[in-house]
Scaffold this motif. Structure first.
Motif, PDB file in Angstrom:
ATOM      1  N   GLN A 573       0.935  -1.067  -0.332  1.00 60.28           N
ATOM      2  CA  GLN A 573      -0.059   0.427  -0.009  1.00 60.28           C
ATOM      3  C   GLN A 573       0.868   1.410  -0.072  1.00 60.28           C
ATOM      4  O   GLN A 573       1.941   0.973   1.005  1.00 60.28           O
ATOM      5  CB  GLN A 573      -0.977   0.424   1.577  1.00 60.28           C
ATOM      6  CG  GLN A 573      -1.717  -1.098   1.259  1.00 60.28           C
ATOM      7  CD  GLN A 573      -2.873  -1.193   0.793  1.00 60.28           C
ATOM      8  OE1 GLN A 573      -2.982  -0.613  -0.103  1.00 60.28           O
ATOM      9  NE2 GLN A 573      -3.599  -2.490   1.310  1.00 60.28           N
ATOM     10  N   ILE A 574       0.297   2.517  -0.356  1.00 56.96           N
ATOM     11  CA  ILE A 574       1.040   3.370  -0.606  1.00 56.96           C
ATOM     12  C   ILE A 574      -0.108   4.620  -0.298  1.00 56.96           C
ATOM     13  O   ILE A 574      -1.045   4.315  -0.307  1.00 56.96           O
ATOM     14  CB  ILE A 574       1.502   3.747  -2.358  1.00 56.96           C
ATOM     15  CG1 ILE A 574       2.603   2.981  -2.757  1.00 56.96           C
ATOM     16  CG2 ILE A 574       1.592   5.260  -2.614  1.00 56.96           C
ATOM     17  CD1 ILE A 574       2.201   3.164  -4.549  1.00 56.96           C
ATOM     18  N   TYR A 575       0.639   5.203   1.338  1.00 54.32           N
ATOM     19  CA  TYR A 575      -0.303   6.055   1.389  1.00 54.32           C
ATOM     20  C   TYR A 575       0.773   7.931   1.410  1.00 54.32           C
ATOM     21  O   TYR A 575       1.840   8.042   2.032  1.00 54.32           O
ATOM     22  CB  TYR A 575      -0.462   6.574   3.376  1.00 54.32           C
ATOM     23  CG  TYR A 575      -1.287   4.797   3.706  1.00 54.32           C
ATOM     24  CD1 TYR A 575      -2.117   5.113   3.479  1.00 54.32           C
ATOM     25  CD2 TYR A 575       0.000   3.713   3.962  1.00 54.32           C
ATOM     26  CE1 TYR A 575      -3.214   3.955   3.810  1.00 54.32           C
ATOM     27  CE2 TYR A 575      -1.206   2.962   4.190  1.00 54.32           C
ATOM     28  CZ  TYR A 575      -2.602   2.914   3.969  1.00 54.32           C
ATOM     29  OH  TYR A 575      -3.535   2.032   4.734  1.00 54.32           O
ATOM     30  N   ILE A 576      -0.571   8.736   0.735  1.00 56.21           N
ATOM     31  CA  ILE A 576      -0.157   9.736   0.572  1.00 56.21           C
ATOM     32  C   ILE A 576      -0.624  10.398   1.718  1.00 56.21           C
ATOM     33  O   ILE A 576      -1.732  10.568   1.710  1.00 56.21           O
ATOM     34  CB  ILE A 576       0.258  10.512  -1.337  1.00 56.21           C
ATOM     35  CG1 ILE A 576       0.863   9.622  -1.943  1.00 56.21           C
ATOM     36  CG2 ILE A 576       0.516  11.605  -0.900  1.00 56.21           C
ATOM     37  CD1 ILE A 576       0.427  10.024  -3.791  1.00 56.21           C
ATOM     38  N   THR A 583      -4.381   9.919   1.016  1.00 55.81           N
ATOM     39  CA  THR A 583      -4.558   8.753  -0.048  1.00 55.81           C
ATOM     40  C   THR A 583      -3.415   8.003  -0.297  1.00 55.81           C
ATOM     41  O   THR A 583      -2.925   7.786  -0.110  1.00 55.81           O
ATOM     42  CB  THR A 583      -4.021  10.033  -1.646  1.00 55.81           C
ATOM     43  OG1 THR A 583      -4.753  11.390  -1.563  1.00 55.81           O
ATOM     44  CG2 THR A 583      -5.211   9.231  -2.485  1.00 55.81           C
ATOM     45  N   ARG A 584      -5.144   6.796  -0.152  1.00 60.27           N
ATOM     46  CA  ARG A 584      -4.337   5.177   0.212  1.00 60.27           C
ATOM     47  C   ARG A 584      -4.072   4.842  -1.697  1.00 60.27           C
ATOM     48  O   ARG A 584      -5.136   5.080  -2.283  1.00 60.27           O
ATOM     49  CB  ARG A 584      -4.914   4.021   0.690  1.00 60.27           C
ATOM     50  CG  ARG A 584      -4.070   3.341   1.058  1.00 60.27           C
ATOM     51  CD  ARG A 584      -4.923   1.781   1.894  1.00 60.27           C
ATOM     52  NE  ARG A 584      -6.645   2.338   1.982  1.00 60.27           N
ATOM     53  CZ  ARG A 584      -6.954   1.415   1.422  1.00 60.27           C
ATOM     54  NH1 ARG A 584      -6.471   0.453   0.750  1.00 60.27           N
ATOM     55  NH2 ARG A 584      -8.159   1.021   1.480  1.00 60.27           N
ATOM     56  N   ILE A 585      -3.286   4.128  -1.749  1.00 64.70           N
ATOM     57  CA  ILE A 585      -3.581   3.708  -3.427  1.00 64.70           C
ATOM     58  C   ILE A 585      -2.593   1.719  -2.998  1.00 64.70           C
ATOM     59  O   ILE A 585      -2.361   1.821  -2.251  1.00 64.70           O
ATOM     60  CB  ILE A 585      -2.241   4.512  -3.972  1.00 64.70           C
ATOM     61  CG1 ILE A 585      -2.544   5.676  -4.169  1.00 64.70           C
ATOM     62  CG2 ILE A 585      -2.389   3.472  -6.082  1.00 64.70           C
ATOM     63  CD1 ILE A 585      -1.834   6.264  -4.559  1.00 64.70           C
ATOM     64  N   ASN A 586      -4.269   1.175  -3.874  1.00 65.33           N
ATOM     65  CA  ASN A 586      -3.143  -0.169  -3.724  1.00 65.33           C
ATOM     66  C   ASN A 586      -2.082  -0.585  -4.149  1.00 65.33           C
ATOM     67  O   ASN A 586      -2.314   0.009  -5.639  1.00 65.33           O
ATOM     68  CB  ASN A 586      -4.721  -0.611  -3.404  1.00 65.33           C
ATOM     69  CG  ASN A 586      -5.769  -0.979  -4.283  1.00 65.33           C
ATOM     70  OD1 ASN A 586      -5.206  -0.441  -5.503  1.00 65.33           O
ATOM     71  ND2 ASN A 586      -7.261  -1.025  -3.655  1.00 65.33           N
ATOM     72  N   ARG A 587      -2.799  -1.758  -4.379  1.00 68.02           N
ATOM     73  CA  ARG A 587      -1.330  -2.396  -6.109  1.00 68.02           C
ATOM     74  C   ARG A 587      -1.939  -2.274  -6.952  1.00 68.02           C
ATOM     75  O   ARG A 587      -1.258  -1.892  -8.470  1.00 68.02           O
ATOM     76  CB  ARG A 587      -1.338  -4.170  -5.017  1.00 68.02           C
ATOM     77  CG  ARG A 587      -0.427  -4.392  -4.662  1.00 68.02           C
ATOM     78  CD  ARG A 587       0.064  -5.646  -4.225  1.00 68.02           C
ATOM     79  NE  ARG A 587       1.393  -5.897  -3.742  1.00 68.02           N
ATOM     80  CZ  ARG A 587       1.465  -7.329  -3.356  1.00 68.02           C
ATOM     81  NH1 ARG A 587       1.149  -8.382  -4.373  1.00 68.02           N
ATOM     82  NH2 ARG A 587       2.866  -7.161  -2.952  1.00 68.02           N
ATOM     83  N   ARG A 588      -3.154  -2.580  -7.259  1.00 67.96           N
ATOM     84  CA  ARG A 588      -3.979  -1.997  -8.227  1.00 67.96           C
ATOM     85  C   ARG A 588      -4.541  -0.713  -8.976  1.00 67.96           C
ATOM     86  O   ARG A 588      -5.301  -0.553  -9.900  1.00 67.96           O
ATOM     87  CB  ARG A 588      -5.577  -3.348  -8.362  1.00 67.96           C
ATOM     88  CG  ARG A 588      -5.041  -4.650  -8.554  1.00 67.96           C
ATOM     89  CD  ARG A 588      -6.511  -5.140  -8.096  1.00 67.96           C
ATOM     90  NE  ARG A 588      -6.469  -7.022  -8.077  1.00 67.96           N
ATOM     91  CZ  ARG A 588      -5.653  -7.917  -8.949  1.00 67.96           C
ATOM     92  NH1 ARG A 588      -5.171  -7.659 -10.305  1.00 67.96           N
ATOM     93  NH2 ARG A 588      -5.113  -8.593  -8.393  1.00 67.96           N
TER      94      ARG A 588
END
Length: 623
Positions: A573-576, A583-588
């Motif tokens: 997971q990426i959290y900005i 903002t959370r960005i998952n693998r997809r």
């Protein structure tokens, strides 16, 4: 020719449908190969280099998945259309246009994947729409060259498909290709079932490499029912990458080196909200004499990864790549080049070796492994060490870098003989907290956490008091921070203190630098753990190499380099983190946004922020 067209009117309906479908089979086969060729770019744009077994899966998955996507496209559009549009010419023109459109979308998606490392999705399209007036910098000019070539190729392949159809005879090529594609599709899913069951990361990390890829898993299917025993495989269960850190050699100006000692105190589970006179009276007073950063955020909520950006100066998503490639942090390397004595004091009740044997401290010369079971032992060891080097008067002769990690707040442990906040729980109950949540109210848990914080404040006071009793107190920089915060979980008691949760309460941590040569100051701009290494390297260790060559952070004492966000998270997971939203960005590529009160809201991330964040996450991978 006229007679032939007249004759076609008498061809039975079923024969015309069969002829169209037969033609489309050949046309589909050719487009599968085009899709595979285009999709090779996905593999070339991944940041991982895999084991031999994972590479075999990569190839098999590419063949099987691209065939399946094209086949599904055929079933939903060309196949039913063959029963409606019986005019051969119109049917084939439509299929050519549909194929060109589909392959163009695939080309655009490869470019999106190149920049963002995820695929086109509704949320990303919304971000593009909301930022339509912003020039993204994503280059799609190659389409002006590729699309005409693609159109010509589709027309030629359509003509060849017509030629093959008119022969009306079986061809071993179609049988062989179909057998390979179907076998690859089935085999890729079987391999992924095994990988999911054994948690084989070199295969699992490929889940989102190809578009529309949803491989089968085992945890809720085979493993749950114990139908078969899946075998293990020899070899490393890790992924590696072509990571280049730093991007260029580190240059140092010896005249700019300041020989300070360093005392770094990090606390697991210390949130910024606890930095008050009520909970941490000593540390709060100490912060008034330091450079205090009030808007500082942790990079991770896992004990073995939380301080990785602190020492490396790069985003937490590089953690596994650095671990597999045995990359040591520039900060530690430069400290040792300046002949610093690096000493670690880490509380480790579980005696987890991974905490002590990470790359961060693996290159320390004459390193003495620590086996400190509690914060009490850790504090005692630090105080004894300070007294020892003071007696030997080596504090000024040999520069010291001391790293102290305390853990009591993360496990609700109170080592003080007094209980300041009641009602509370005992230390033994704290160890079983996860099993007794249903019988504990929020106020009791909060008091237990507050008592642990108050006890930690006393521990920090003992260390600072011992330092102030040495002859090198005026030549020592003290850094105090939280490794990560602690979520009280008001809205969901089962999430109380959950280590995988990324909320403002969990990420917002105290951070202060006490430099005896600087006047106290408070900074309100956003900052993160990855900013610490470039700050120390540039300000005190004389590094003249631009910090963007070895860090995704910046010098906190350089106002011109202030950032608008901090990147947190892990490999999944990426959290900005921005001032008012996460903002959370998952693998997809799914984007989910929460505001400063940790309530979910509609995504409104700005395109410049998203692009800049993704560049940071790919900065130290070789293209």
């Amino acid at each position: 020719m006229h007679s032939f067209q007249k004759y076609k009117k008498f061809i039975p309906y079923s024969d015309r449908v069969f002829s169209s479908i037969e033609w489309c089979h050949w046309f589909l086969l050719f487009n599968v190969f085009i899709s595979i060729i285009i999709s090779v770019r996905y593999i070339l744009n991944t940041n991982y280099s895999f084991t031999q077994f994972a590479t075999v899966y990569q190839i098999v998955n590419l063949l099987g998945h691209l065939w399946f996507v094209n086949f599904v496209f055929f079933l939903f559009i060309p196949f039913p259309l063959a029963f409606i549009l019986t005019n051969d010419r119109f049917y084939r023109i439509f299929c050519i246009c549909a194929a060109v459109l589909g392959q163009t979308v695939l080309l655009i998606d490869t470019q999106i994947f190149h920049y963002f490392k995820f695929h086109i999705n509704p949320t990303l399209l919304q971000v593009f729409r909301d930022n339509s007036d912003y020039h993204t910098g994503i280059n799609f000019n190659f389409l002006y060259v590729v699309i005409p070539i693609l159109v010509v190729a589709e027309i030629v392949l359509a003509k060849y498909a017509t030629h093959k159809t008119n022969k009306h005879r079986n061809n071993w090529i179609t049988t062989a290709c179909l057998s390979i594609f179907i076998s690859s599709f089935a085999l890729s899913h079987l391999i992924h079932i095994w990988a999911d069951y054994t948690d084989y990361q070199p295969i699992i990390v490929q889940d989102s490499t190809l578009p529309l890829s949803y491989p089968m898993t085992a945890k809720t299917f085979i493993a749950k029912n114990d139908w078969i025993v899946l075998p293990s495989v020899e070899g490393s269960n890790t992924t590696s990458s072509d990571m280049k850190y730093p991007l260029s050699s580190i240059k140092v100006s010896t005249s700019e080196v300041k020989k300070f000692n360093y005392l770094v105190i990090s606390v697991k589970g210390l949130g910024y909200s606890m930095l008050t006179q009520k909970y941490m009276p000593f540390t709060t007073q100490f912060s008034k004499k330091a450079q205090l950063f009030t808007n500082h955020y942790a990079a991770n909520t896992l004990s073995d990864e939380a301080m990785f950006p602190f020492f490396y100066g790069i985003s937490p998503q590089y953690y596994h790549s650095a671990l597999v490639n045995s990359v040591s942090p520039i900060l530690i390397e430069e400290l040792q080049h300046e002949e610093y004595h690096v000493r670690t004091f880490i509380s480790n009740e579980s005696q987890d070796k991974t905490i002590l044997d990470t790359n961060t401290f693996s290159t320390i010369r004459e390193r003495i492994p620590e086996t400190l079971k509690s914060d009490k032992e850790t504090v005692s060891a630090v105080v004894s060490f300070l007294e020892k080097i003071n007696e030997q008067k080596s504090g000024s002769a040999i520069p010291q870098f001391m790293y102290v990690s305390l853990a009591n707040p993360s496990i609700l442990k109170n080592e003080s003989s007094k209980v300041r906040f009641t009602p509370t729980i005992t230390n033994d109950e704290g160890k079983l907290l996860s099993k007794k949540l249903d019988t504990r109210n929020v106020e009791t848990l909060r008091n237990a956490y507050a008592n642990s914080i108050y006890s930690t404040d006393r521990a920090i006071e003992k260390i600072i008091t011992a330092l102030e009793g040495t002859s090198f107190k005026d030549n020592t920089i003290v850094i105090i921070t939280g490794e990560y915060g602690f979520d009280m979980g008001y809205r969901n008691l089962k999430q109380f203190g959950y280590s995988g949760d990324y909320t403002f309460e969990k990420l917002h941590v105290p951070f202060m630098i006490h430099d005896p040569s600087m006047l106290p100051k408070t900074y309100e701009f956003i900052s993160g753990h990855e900013d610490v290494a470039p700050t120390l390297l540039e300000t005190y260790l004389g590094v003249t190499t631009p910090n963007n060559e070895y860090s995704t952070g910046r010098n906190l004492f350089n106002p011109a380099s202030n950032s608008e966000f901090v990147i947190s998270g892990d490999s999944r997971q990426i959290y900005i983190v921005e001032n008012s939203q996460i903002t959370r960005i998952n693998r997809r590529g799914g984007l989910f946004l929460t505001d400063s009160t940790d309530n979910q809201k509609a995504v409104n991330i700005k395109m410049p922020t998203l692009l800049k964040a993704m560049r940071q996450l790919n900065k130290f991978y070789n293209e």
